[in-house]
Design a protein around this motif. Structure first.
Motif, PDB file in Angstrom:
ATOM      1  N   GLU A  37      -3.475   0.052   4.817  1.00  0.00           N
ATOM      2  CA  GLU A  37      -3.163   0.510   3.446  1.00  0.00           C
ATOM      3  C   GLU A  37      -3.935   1.777   3.097  1.00  0.00           C
ATOM      4  O   GLU A  37      -3.388   2.690   2.471  1.00  0.00           O
ATOM      5  CB  GLU A  37      -3.460  -0.619   2.452  1.00  0.00           C
ATOM      6  CG  GLU A  37      -2.445  -1.756   2.574  1.00  0.00           C
ATOM      7  CD  GLU A  37      -2.673  -2.904   1.612  1.00  0.00           C
ATOM      8  OE1 GLU A  37      -3.843  -3.121   1.205  1.00  0.00           O
ATOM      9  OE2 GLU A  37      -1.685  -3.584   1.272  1.00  0.00           O
ATOM     10  N   ARG A  38      -5.199   1.842   3.516  1.00  0.00           N
ATOM     11  CA  ARG A  38      -5.990   3.051   3.216  1.00  0.00           C
ATOM     12  C   ARG A  38      -5.495   4.255   4.015  1.00  0.00           C
ATOM     13  O   ARG A  38      -5.499   5.381   3.508  1.00  0.00           O
ATOM     14  CB  ARG A  38      -7.462   2.799   3.521  1.00  0.00           C
ATOM     15  CG  ARG A  38      -8.100   1.876   2.505  1.00  0.00           C
ATOM     16  CD  ARG A  38      -9.578   2.135   2.412  1.00  0.00           C
ATOM     17  NE  ARG A  38     -10.185   1.259   1.433  1.00  0.00           N
ATOM     18  CZ  ARG A  38     -11.396   1.427   0.948  1.00  0.00           C
ATOM     19  NH1 ARG A  38     -12.124   2.455   1.358  1.00  0.00           N
ATOM     20  NH2 ARG A  38     -11.885   0.600   0.059  1.00  0.00           N
ATOM     21  N   LEU A  93      -2.425   4.756   4.960  1.00  0.00           N
ATOM     22  CA  LEU A  93      -1.188   5.191   4.285  1.00  0.00           C
ATOM     23  C   LEU A  93      -1.509   5.996   3.031  1.00  0.00           C
ATOM     24  O   LEU A  93      -0.885   7.033   2.769  1.00  0.00           O
ATOM     25  CB  LEU A  93      -0.338   3.971   3.916  1.00  0.00           C
ATOM     26  CG  LEU A  93       0.448   3.336   5.069  1.00  0.00           C
ATOM     27  CD1 LEU A  93       0.910   1.934   4.699  1.00  0.00           C
ATOM     28  CD2 LEU A  93       1.646   4.201   5.444  1.00  0.00           C
ATOM     29  N   ALA A  94      -2.511   5.534   2.265  1.00  0.00           N
ATOM     30  CA  ALA A  94      -2.889   6.239   1.031  1.00  0.00           C
ATOM     31  C   ALA A  94      -3.491   7.604   1.335  1.00  0.00           C
ATOM     32  O   ALA A  94      -3.225   8.586   0.624  1.00  0.00           O
ATOM     33  CB  ALA A  94      -3.880   5.387   0.240  1.00  0.00           C
ATOM     34  N   ALA A 125       2.801   8.264   4.713  1.00  0.00           N
ATOM     35  CA  ALA A 125       3.665   7.645   5.717  1.00  0.00           C
ATOM     36  C   ALA A 125       4.271   8.727   6.617  1.00  0.00           C
ATOM     37  O   ALA A 125       4.406   9.872   6.188  1.00  0.00           O
ATOM     38  CB  ALA A 125       4.762   6.851   5.010  1.00  0.00           C
ATOM     39  N   ASP A 139       5.727  -6.269   4.391  1.00  0.00           N
ATOM     40  CA  ASP A 139       5.159  -5.579   3.229  1.00  0.00           C
ATOM     41  C   ASP A 139       4.636  -4.197   3.630  1.00  0.00           C
ATOM     42  O   ASP A 139       4.876  -3.201   2.935  1.00  0.00           O
ATOM     43  CB  ASP A 139       4.029  -6.435   2.636  1.00  0.00           C
ATOM     44  CG  ASP A 139       3.412  -5.791   1.399  1.00  0.00           C
ATOM     45  OD1 ASP A 139       4.162  -5.496   0.447  1.00  0.00           O
ATOM     46  OD2 ASP A 139       2.188  -5.585   1.384  1.00  0.00           O
ATOM     47  N   LEU A 140       3.937  -4.141   4.760  1.00  0.00           N
ATOM     48  CA  LEU A 140       3.393  -2.846   5.217  1.00  0.00           C
ATOM     49  C   LEU A 140       4.503  -1.915   5.700  1.00  0.00           C
ATOM     50  O   LEU A 140       4.422  -0.699   5.509  1.00  0.00           O
ATOM     51  CB  LEU A 140       2.343  -3.070   6.312  1.00  0.00           C
ATOM     52  CG  LEU A 140       1.050  -3.754   5.830  1.00  0.00           C
ATOM     53  CD1 LEU A 140       0.161  -4.121   7.001  1.00  0.00           C
ATOM     54  CD2 LEU A 140       0.287  -2.863   4.842  1.00  0.00           C
ATOM     55  N   LYS A 141       5.551  -2.480   6.296  1.00  0.00           N
ATOM     56  CA  LYS A 141       6.711  -1.653   6.693  1.00  0.00           C
ATOM     57  C   LYS A 141       7.312  -0.977   5.468  1.00  0.00           C
ATOM     58  O   LYS A 141       7.682   0.197   5.500  1.00  0.00           O
ATOM     59  CB  LYS A 141       7.790  -2.529   7.353  1.00  0.00           C
ATOM     60  CG  LYS A 141       7.591  -2.796   8.830  1.00  0.00           C
ATOM     61  CD  LYS A 141       8.765  -3.638   9.350  1.00  0.00           C
ATOM     62  CE  LYS A 141       8.539  -4.032  10.796  1.00  0.00           C
ATOM     63  NZ  LYS A 141       9.547  -5.028  11.256  1.00  0.00           N
ATOM     64  N   SER A 142       7.398  -1.731   4.371  1.00  0.00           N
ATOM     65  CA  SER A 142       8.000  -1.189   3.145  1.00  0.00           C
ATOM     66  C   SER A 142       7.166  -0.051   2.568  1.00  0.00           C
ATOM     67  O   SER A 142       7.665   0.783   1.822  1.00  0.00           O
ATOM     68  CB  SER A 142       8.182  -2.294   2.101  1.00  0.00           C
ATOM     69  OG  SER A 142       6.938  -2.671   1.547  1.00  0.00           O
ATOM     70  N   LYS A 143       5.870  -0.026   2.932  1.00  0.00           N
ATOM     71  CA  LYS A 143       4.972   1.027   2.440  1.00  0.00           C
ATOM     72  C   LYS A 143       4.886   2.217   3.397  1.00  0.00           C
ATOM     73  O   LYS A 143       4.208   3.203   3.107  1.00  0.00           O
ATOM     74  CB  LYS A 143       3.570   0.447   2.216  1.00  0.00           C
ATOM     75  CG  LYS A 143       3.523  -0.599   1.106  1.00  0.00           C
ATOM     76  CD  LYS A 143       2.160  -1.284   1.034  1.00  0.00           C
ATOM     77  CE  LYS A 143       2.136  -2.342  -0.066  1.00  0.00           C
ATOM     78  NZ  LYS A 143       0.876  -3.118  -0.064  1.00  0.00           N
ATOM     79  N   GLY A 144       5.533   2.092   4.574  1.00  0.00           N
ATOM     80  CA  GLY A 144       5.561   3.241   5.488  1.00  0.00           C
ATOM     81  C   GLY A 144       4.879   3.037   6.826  1.00  0.00           C
ATOM     82  O   GLY A 144       4.721   3.990   7.600  1.00  0.00           O
TER      83      GLY A 144
END
Length: 311
Positions: free
Chosen positions: A27-28, A30-31, A35, A52-57
């Motif tokens: 998550e960090r 990606l931030a 992505a 969930d992580l796929k949806s975030k990139g």
């Protein structure tokens, strides 16, 4: 048939420190870098978390050929072999290692003892990514045993310098049985100062032992690929309690709970609490009116993030 009356929640259950850290690393990244972020193998063995992580990139890959030059790559919590590390470095990826520190501890021990001339017996499940990562720390000299019968077929080059390591997510009782067979065959084998099976695996199995004494059926929230989740369901069955594993609340079947007044509920170390709550809601919809938490160990372990991702 009577509907369930009470849900008993195991303590502890769900995410461990290594899983928390691995998810936070993705998550960090990606931030910070945007992505897509590439992850070698599922970051942890849980369908909900991965989706969930796929949806975030996040893009999950098995082969480094799938990663474009210059990309950011994360190694999963299970760890990787030296060959994968070397290939990632040669290709120039921006790498963050989400290997659980308790798995890294085993890797470090293997490297240290190998320099002293040791061969190894590894207790673990063939094909599991953690086992592949640990065995891949050396070119040769690690002999995998999956059960007591395998111990007889191990033929090390020498028995004077022989050490044993284990996968961190095994059944504590099964591993102890295999360890006893290893020690009977190789009495002078070197064992880890502290067992390799991680604190979270041990705690969740201990909680299921307590839970199984008080319930009519056990439901484990976890994905089919999750070793530690599978061990929890197996353990309850060994203790004589019907046990089922669900990846999400939709998989829970009403007939499992018919005639069972007390339902025990736990979750593997890679299963998020949101899924546990959804399963609670589903059991309540089938008739349960009370939810009670068992007393158990409160886990306070926290692992630091890699350099470059700290706030």
């Amino acid at each position: 048939m009577a509907a369930p009356q009470e849900i008993l929640l195991a303590e502890p259950r769900g995410f461990c420190a290594g899983v928390d850290r691995a998810i936070e690393i993705v998550e960090r990244a990606l931030a910070r870098f945007g992505a897509p972020i590439y992850v070698r193998h599922e970051i942890v063995h849980n369908t909900f978390v991965v989706n969930d992580l796929k949806s975030k990139g996040a893009i999950f890959i098995e082969d480094l050929d799938e990663v474009p030059p210059g990309a950011t790559l994360i190694f999963s919590a299970h760890g990787v072999s030296k060959a994968v590390q070397a290939e990632a470095a040669a290709r120039g990826f921006h790498v963050f290692d989400a290997t659980c520190p308790l798995v890294s501890k085993v890797h470090i021990e293997v490297a240290k003892l190998a320099r002293e001339g040791y061969e190894f017996i590894m207790i673990g499940h063939k094909g599991h990514p953690e086992v592949e990562g640990t065995m891949g720390q050396l070119d040769h000299g690690i002999h995998l045993v999956e059960d007591v019968a395998d111990v007889a077929s191990v033929h090390p080059a020498q028995a004077e310098r022989l050490a044993v390591v284990t996968q961190t997510t095994l059944s504590v009782d099964d591993a102890a049985e295999i360890m006893a067979a290893v020690k009977a065959r190789f009495p002078s084998i070197r064992q880890p100062k502290q067992q390799d099976i991680c604190y979270a695996t041990q705690n969740r199995q201990d909680a299921v032992k307590m839970l199984s004494r008080e319930v009519d059926v056990v439901v484990v929230v976890g994905s089919p690929t999750s070793s530690n989740s599978n061990r929890l369901a197996e353990l309850a069955r060994k203790l004589g309690v019907p046990s089922y594993m669900v990846d999400n609340p939709c998989e829970l079947k009403a007939e499992w709970l018919q005639g069972k007044s007390r339902v025990g509920l736990t979750a593997g170390a890679s299963a998020p609490e949101v899924l546990v709550q959804q399963v609670i809601d589903r059991i309540k919809a089938l008739g349960a009116v009370a939810v009670r938490r068992m007393d158990g160990i409160v886990e306070t372990v926290k692992f630091p993030l890699p350099k470059g991702l700290k706030q």
